[in-house]
Design a protein around this motif. Structure first.
Motif, short mmCIF file in Angstrom:
data_model
loop_
_atom_site.label_atom_id
_atom_site.label_comp_id
_atom_site.label_asym_id
_atom_site.label_seq_id
_atom_site.Cartn_x
_atom_site.Cartn_y
_atom_site.Cartn_z
N LYS A 112 -45.89 -32.52 9.32
CA LYS A 112 -47.08 -31.76 8.94
C LYS A 112 -46.77 -30.27 8.84
N PRO A 128 -52.52 -38.23 4.25
CA PRO A 128 -53.47 -37.12 4.15
C PRO A 128 -53.61 -36.29 5.42
N THR A 129 -53.41 -36.94 6.57
CA THR A 129 -53.53 -36.25 7.86
C THR A 129 -52.59 -36.89 8.87
N SER A 132 -61.14 -41.01 5.43
CA SER A 132 -61.20 -39.79 6.25
C SER A 132 -60.41 -40.04 7.52
N CYS A 183 -57.14 -32.23 10.52
CA CYS A 183 -57.00 -31.21 9.49
C CYS A 183 -56.33 -31.80 8.25
N SER A 184 -56.88 -31.54 7.09
CA SER A 184 -56.25 -31.98 5.84
C SER A 184 -54.88 -31.33 5.76
N SER A 185 -53.85 -32.16 5.74
CA SER A 185 -52.48 -31.64 5.80
C SER A 185 -51.52 -32.64 5.18
N PRO A 186 -51.64 -32.89 3.88
CA PRO A 186 -50.80 -33.92 3.27
C PRO A 186 -49.31 -33.67 3.52
#
Length: 148
Positions: A90, A33-34, A58, A21-24
């Motif tokens: 996160k 970024p993840t 990614s 999941c995108s979660s900077p």
């Protein structure tokens, strides 16, 4: 006890629980970024390897790159602690994701990823895995509940 199974697919209601999941979040002045980027990078024995993984475009590529680098000594003994550290960052730095995690209440969290062949982080293809990610998420959830 209710059980929530998640896998991180794009349409998954509980995608926020996935390491993809995108979660900077920021740790030691570096933006990740993840969780997958952070975790896979932490495996690296050298700064060059860690940066190679961190710069993946990614989470899938971060995972692939993490499988090609030389591992830091004693990685197996450190991996749960590294994962917990990243999960805490996160969810504490992304209130919208923490809301999803807290919204799971007291449900048992189970990662059910069809690609999980080693059955360590999830329950694996046969359903008998260790589910370490689910257990660590429940630990972070309890910490967030205590902070409220």
């Amino acid at each position: 006890m209710r059980t929530i199974r998640f896998r991180g697919g794009r349409s998954d209601e509980y995608r926020a629980l996935s390491n993809f999941c995108s979660s900077p979040f920021v740790l030691a002045g570096v933006t990740w970024p993840t969780v997958e980027h952070y975790f896979q990078s932490a495996k690296g024995a050298t700064e060059k390897d860690r940066e190679y993984v961190r710069k993946a475009t990614s989470p899938r590529y971060a995972r692939e790159r993490g499988r090609t680098i030389k591992l830091t000594p004693c990685w197996d003994e450190q991996k749960d602690r590294v994962m917990l550290f990243a999960l805490r960052a996160k969810f504490k730095q992304n209130p919208n994701l923490a809301e999803v995690l807290l919204g799971t209440g007291d449900a048992k969290l189970v990662e059910q990823a069809p690609w999980d062949v080693n059955s360590y982080w999830g329950i694996g293809r046969d359903g008998r895995g260790k589910n370490r990610l689910g257990k660590l998420l429940m630990k972070v959830r309890a910490e967030l509940q205590n902070d409220e």
